[in-house]
Design a protein around this motif. Structure first.
Motif, PDB file in Angstrom:
ATOM      1  N   GLY A  61      46.308  51.492  36.377  1.00 38.81           N
ATOM      2  CA  GLY A  61      45.031  52.100  36.711  1.00 38.81           C
ATOM      3  C   GLY A  61      44.010  51.147  37.291  1.00 38.81           C
ATOM      4  N   ARG A  62      44.389  49.910  37.561  1.00 41.28           N
ATOM      5  CA  ARG A  62      43.465  48.933  38.122  1.00 41.28           C
ATOM      6  C   ARG A  62      43.182  49.223  39.602  1.00 41.28           C
ATOM      7  NH1 ARG A  62      46.638  46.287  34.413  1.00 41.28           N
ATOM      8  NH2 ARG A  62      45.542  44.888  32.950  1.00 41.28           N
ATOM      9  N   ALA A  63      42.112  48.649  40.092  1.00 37.07           N
ATOM     10  CA  ALA A  63      41.780  48.761  41.513  1.00 37.07           C
ATOM     11  C   ALA A  63      42.547  47.707  42.308  1.00 37.07           C
ATOM     12  CB  ALA A  63      40.281  48.590  41.726  1.00 37.07           C
ATOM     13  N   VAL A  64      42.873  48.035  43.543  1.00 36.54           N
ATOM     14  CA  VAL A  64      43.542  47.108  44.457  1.00 36.54           C
ATOM     15  C   VAL A  64      42.744  47.075  45.754  1.00 36.54           C
ATOM     16  CG1 VAL A  64      45.616  46.693  45.845  1.00 36.54           C
ATOM     17  CG2 VAL A  64      45.840  47.410  43.450  1.00 36.54           C
ATOM     18  N   ILE A  65      42.500  45.867  46.258  1.00 34.10           N
ATOM     19  CA  ILE A  65      41.774  45.662  47.514  1.00 34.10           C
ATOM     20  C   ILE A  65      42.576  44.710  48.392  1.00 34.10           C
ATOM     21  CG2 ILE A  65      39.542  46.029  46.387  1.00 34.10           C
ATOM     22  CD1 ILE A  65      39.107  42.979  46.507  1.00 34.10           C
ATOM     23  N   PRO A  66      42.288  44.650  49.688  1.00 34.88           N
ATOM     24  CA  PRO A  66      42.921  43.608  50.517  1.00 34.88           C
ATOM     25  C   PRO A  66      42.486  42.223  50.048  1.00 34.88           C
ATOM     26  CG  PRO A  66      41.903  45.318  51.880  1.00 34.88           C
ATOM     27  CD  PRO A  66      41.414  45.544  50.487  1.00 34.88           C
ATOM     28  N   GLY A  67      43.320  41.222  50.300  1.00 35.02           N
ATOM     29  CA  GLY A  67      42.920  39.856  50.018  1.00 35.02           C
ATOM     30  C   GLY A  67      41.677  39.492  50.794  1.00 35.02           C
ATOM     31  N   GLU A 124      41.759  27.063  44.244  1.00 35.47           N
ATOM     32  CA  GLU A 124      40.577  27.834  43.828  1.00 35.47           C
ATOM     33  C   GLU A 124      40.464  29.123  44.630  1.00 35.47           C
ATOM     34  OE1 GLU A 124      37.273  24.390  42.731  1.00 35.47           O
ATOM     35  OE2 GLU A 124      36.768  25.957  44.169  1.00 35.47           O
ATOM     36  N   LEU A 125      40.617  29.018  45.927  1.00 33.40           N
ATOM     37  CA  LEU A 125      40.527  30.187  46.790  1.00 33.40           C
ATOM     38  C   LEU A 125      41.539  31.244  46.385  1.00 33.40           C
ATOM     39  CD1 LEU A 125      40.217  28.399  50.246  1.00 33.40           C
ATOM     40  CD2 LEU A 125      38.420  29.734  49.164  1.00 33.40           C
ATOM     41  N   HIS A 126      42.776  30.831  46.241  1.00 32.35           N
ATOM     42  CA  HIS A 126      43.828  31.781  45.896  1.00 32.35           C
ATOM     43  C   HIS A 126      43.572  32.435  44.547  1.00 32.35           C
ATOM     44  CE1 HIS A 126      46.896  29.659  48.771  1.00 32.35           C
ATOM     45  NE2 HIS A 126      46.091  30.474  49.412  1.00 32.35           N
ATOM     46  N   ALA A 127      43.147  31.655  43.567  1.00 30.52           N
ATOM     47  CA  ALA A 127      42.909  32.198  42.231  1.00 30.52           C
ATOM     48  C   ALA A 127      41.802  33.247  42.241  1.00 30.52           C
ATOM     49  CB  ALA A 127      42.560  31.075  41.263  1.00 30.52           C
ATOM     50  N   GLN A 128      40.890  33.155  43.217  1.00 31.33           N
ATOM     51  CA  GLN A 128      39.775  34.102  43.290  1.00 31.33           C
ATOM     52  C   GLN A 128      40.018  35.210  44.311  1.00 31.33           C
ATOM     53  OE1 GLN A 128      35.761  31.867  42.568  1.00 31.33           O
ATOM     54  NE2 GLN A 128      37.114  30.473  43.669  1.00 31.33           N
ATOM     55  N   GLY A 129      41.261  35.314  44.795  1.00 30.87           N
ATOM     56  CA  GLY A 129      41.626  36.440  45.634  1.00 30.87           C
ATOM     57  C   GLY A 129      41.529  36.219  47.124  1.00 30.87           C
ATOM     58  N   VAL A 361      44.855  42.116  46.350  1.00 29.34           N
ATOM     59  CA  VAL A 361      44.336  41.640  45.078  1.00 29.34           C
ATOM     60  C   VAL A 361      44.277  42.803  44.101  1.00 29.34           C
ATOM     61  CG1 VAL A 361      42.342  40.611  43.908  1.00 29.34           C
ATOM     62  CG2 VAL A 361      42.960  39.863  46.220  1.00 29.34           C
ATOM     63  N   VAL A 362      44.837  42.604  42.933  1.00 30.54           N
ATOM     64  CA  VAL A 362      44.715  43.562  41.841  1.00 30.54           C
ATOM     65  C   VAL A 362      43.551  43.106  40.965  1.00 30.54           C
ATOM     66  CG1 VAL A 362      45.861  44.652  39.878  1.00 30.54           C
ATOM     67  CG2 VAL A 362      47.216  43.971  41.887  1.00 30.54           C
ATOM     68  N   LEU A 363      42.565  43.981  40.820  1.00 29.38           N
ATOM     69  CA  LEU A 363      41.394  43.660  40.015  1.00 29.38           C
ATOM     70  C   LEU A 363      41.568  44.142  38.584  1.00 29.38           C
ATOM     71  CD1 LEU A 363      38.553  44.734  42.495  1.00 29.38           C
ATOM     72  CD2 LEU A 363      39.444  42.425  42.104  1.00 29.38           C
ATOM     73  N   ASP A 364      41.088  43.377  37.648  1.00 25.21           N
ATOM     74  CA  ASP A 364      41.070  43.820  36.255  1.00 25.21           C
ATOM     75  C   ASP A 364      39.833  44.689  36.048  1.00 25.21           C
ATOM     76  OD1 ASP A 364      41.714  44.187  33.650  1.00 25.21           O
ATOM     77  OD2 ASP A 364      41.108  42.191  32.976  1.00 25.21           O
ATOM     78  N   ALA A 365      39.810  45.792  36.796  1.00 29.88           N
ATOM     79  CA  ALA A 365      38.677  46.712  36.803  1.00 29.88           C
ATOM     80  C   ALA A 365      39.150  48.012  37.446  1.00 29.88           C
ATOM     81  CB  ALA A 365      37.502  46.127  37.590  1.00 29.88           C
ATOM     82  N   PRO A 366      38.498  49.125  37.146  1.00 33.21           N
ATOM     83  CA  PRO A 366      38.943  50.396  37.713  1.00 33.21           C
ATOM     84  C   PRO A 366      38.495  50.644  39.141  1.00 33.21           C
ATOM     85  CG  PRO A 366      37.112  50.768  36.215  1.00 33.21           C
ATOM     86  CD  PRO A 366      37.468  49.312  36.108  1.00 33.21           C
ATOM     87  N   THR A 367      37.418  49.944  39.607  1.00 31.98           N
ATOM     88  CA  THR A 367      36.916  50.145  40.967  1.00 31.98           C
ATOM     89  C   THR A 367      36.436  48.821  41.544  1.00 31.98           C
ATOM     90  OG1 THR A 367      34.565  50.495  40.467  1.00 31.98           O
ATOM     91  CG2 THR A 367      36.032  52.414  40.244  1.00 31.98           C
ATOM     92  N   ARG A 368      36.303  48.774  42.859  1.00 26.15           N
ATOM     93  CA  ARG A 368      35.787  47.589  43.547  1.00 26.15           C
ATOM     94  C   ARG A 368      34.328  47.333  43.210  1.00 26.15           C
ATOM     95  NH1 ARG A 368      36.816  51.429  48.006  1.00 26.15           N
ATOM     96  NH2 ARG A 368      34.841  52.553  48.293  1.00 26.15           N
ATOM     97  N   VAL A 377      32.215  37.294  36.379  1.00 25.16           N
ATOM     98  CA  VAL A 377      33.354  37.562  35.505  1.00 25.16           C
ATOM     99  C   VAL A 377      34.638  37.454  36.325  1.00 25.16           C
ATOM    100  CG1 VAL A 377      34.458  39.263  34.011  1.00 25.16           C
ATOM    101  CG2 VAL A 377      31.960  39.072  34.047  1.00 25.16           C
ATOM    102  N   PRO A 378      35.645  36.725  35.863  1.00 30.29           N
ATOM    103  CA  PRO A 378      36.898  36.582  36.634  1.00 30.29           C
ATOM    104  C   PRO A 378      37.715  37.870  36.598  1.00 30.29           C
ATOM    105  CG  PRO A 378      37.089  35.435  34.537  1.00 30.29           C
ATOM    106  CD  PRO A 378      35.669  35.917  34.619  1.00 30.29           C
ATOM    107  N   LEU A 379      37.548  38.694  37.613  1.00 28.95           N
ATOM    108  CA  LEU A 379      38.177  40.015  37.640  1.00 28.95           C
ATOM    109  C   LEU A 379      39.496  40.046  38.402  1.00 28.95           C
ATOM    110  CD1 LEU A 379      35.077  42.335  38.237  1.00 28.95           C
ATOM    111  CD2 LEU A 379      36.239  41.820  36.084  1.00 28.95           C
ATOM    112  N   VAL A 380      39.908  38.927  39.001  1.00 29.11           N
ATOM    113  CA  VAL A 380      41.163  38.920  39.762  1.00 29.11           C
ATOM    114  C   VAL A 380      42.326  38.840  38.782  1.00 29.11           C
ATOM    115  CG1 VAL A 380      42.561  37.653  41.422  1.00 29.11           C
ATOM    116  CG2 VAL A 380      40.105  37.924  41.804  1.00 29.11           C
ATOM    117  N   ASP A 381      43.085  39.923  38.714  1.00 30.18           N
ATOM    118  CA  ASP A 381      44.214  40.007  37.782  1.00 30.18           C
ATOM    119  C   ASP A 381      45.498  39.467  38.404  1.00 30.18           C
ATOM    120  OD1 ASP A 381      45.349  41.216  35.170  1.00 30.18           O
ATOM    121  OD2 ASP A 381      46.617  42.114  36.730  1.00 30.18           O
TER     122      ASP A 381
END
Length: 392
Positions: A61-67, A124-129, A361-368, A377-381
């Motif tokens: 159920g997480r949100a997904v966005i382009p890198g 760092e860049l990659h870890a943050q999406g 990027v899969v976010l640890d959140a339901p929406t962008r 908050v580090p939301l990049v899952d």
């Protein structure tokens, strides 16, 4: 063929939508990745079309966005300027002259030191999406130093920008014309094979419009594509220059006249906004709302550098753009992904339409929206690049 199906996506941002929803939002979605590219994206109920031997990943159920596409960074440098930041926070105004301190430190650093530091920034860049990023030179300012910076940058990205016209180095303080000759001649000859772009800092304290025109023309003659730093410290000719040269992007855009906005709206030049700079320098933030309402294409980038924006966080840029610059969360996410791709003349990244590179990027959140709603908050899952899960 290798295939992966990401399913149970609560909100999918494809950036492949119609004008009413440029983010191309699909709820309860799935994405099929084949051989590193997006083969299909749509409602999860239609995912049964994906047959064969497929790895299925339930994102819960997480949100997904382009890198994220970070189209403006300065990642190859030596030294540190934390003392300047501390002084600014105590009231000292920002000035571009501090760049020369980083030039001195970079010249003194060995290749291995610069590579190690660059590798840490890329991680760092990659870890943050961030999955696509540009890197500028500009902290060498001799033929040999700019040549080694461009070679080192080219080891980590195809989007390398030659910025020999960053500032006039101290040894040419009394011979500006001689330094411009150097940039347009031997320096360009040494770097052109490893760079895609040429940039110039057209600003008071840096390069005049006439000098900037000459430098951009020389770069174009060597096969490089133009970019411009402009209108950061005050009103000036940067936007006019960028539009006249058909530059992919003019970056900063803090101080704009009505003519500047109109020129950008009538052109293909992207206005790349760098809110990390304003956060770090206490300058006014650019008016993104004004640009968007005029029909200008806007990108967001980090401008990661040791002097005026020492952050690599694109989520922070989104939060600042929403809070301080009048952008909606959807507009800010688009600008940090598809907008950055436009600023780099890329159509293979920044979106998740069929045929796009499978950078997501899969976010640890339901929406962008949570990228701005939960700043810091580090939301990049999870991060996928070319369809492969990074760090696995």
């Amino acid at each position: 063929m290798t295939a992966t199906l990401l399913t149970n996506i609560g909100e999918l941002t494809t950036n492949a939508g119609a004008p009413g929803d440029p983010c191309g939002t699909i709820r309860d979605a799935a994405v099929l990745i084949e051989d590193g590219v997006v083969a299909w994206a749509g409602p999860v109920v239609e995912a049964s079309r994906a047959g064969g031997d497929i790895e299925v990943v339930d994102v819960g159920g997480r949100a997904v966005i382009p890198g994220f596409v970070d189209s403006h960074t300065h990642l190859v440098f030596g030294g540190d300027r934390a003392d300047e930041f501390e002084a600014r926070m105590a009231g000292t105004p920002y000035a571009a002259g501090g760049i020369r301190r980083t030039v001195d430190a970079t010249r003194a650093a060995g290749d291995d030191e610069l590579r190690a530091r660059l590798a840490a920034f890329v991680a760092e860049l990659h870890a943050q999406g961030t999955t696509t990023f540009e890197v500028k030179t500009g902290y060498g300012l001799t033929v040999d130093d700019e040549a080694r910076l461009v070679r080192i940058a080219a080891e980590v990205t195809d989007e390398v920008t030659f910025l020999g016209a960053h500032v006039v180095p101290a040894e040419y303080a009394d011979d500006r014309a001689g330094y411009v000759d150097l940039v347009c001649g031997p320096m360009l000859d040494a770097v052109a094979a490893h760079a895609r772009w040429i940039d110039v800092f057209c600003e008071r304290g840096a390069f005049t419009p006439a000098e900037s025109e000459r430098i951009l023309t020389a770069g174009i003659d060597r096969g490089l594509q133009p970019r411009v730093h402009g209108n950061q410290l005050g009103h000036g000719e940067g936007v006019r220059l960028a539009v006249e040269f058909g530059a992919a992007s003019v970056d900063h855009c803090t101080y704009l006249s009505e003519d500047d906005v109109a020129a950008l709206a009538a052109s293909s030049t992207v206005a790349t906004l760098l809110p990390g700079v304003e956060f770090s320098t206490r300058q006014p933030y650019p008016d993104a709302r004004r640009l968007l309402d005029a029909g200008v294409t806007v990108a967001l980038a980090s401008d990661c550098n040791p002097g005026s924006s020492f952050t690599s966080s694109m989520p922070l840029m989104i939060a600042l753009a929403v809070r301080e610059m009048g952008m909606t969360p959807a507009e800010a996410v688009w600008a940090a992904t598809a907008g950055g791709a436009r600023a780099l003349h890329r159509d293979d990244v920044g979106h998740l339409g069929p045929g796009a590179r499978a950078d997501l990027v899969v976010l640890d959140a339901p929406t962008r929206v949570h990228l701005a709603y939960r700043p810091g908050v580090p939301l990049v899952d999870a991060v996928y690049r070319d369809g492969a899960l990074m760090g696995s």
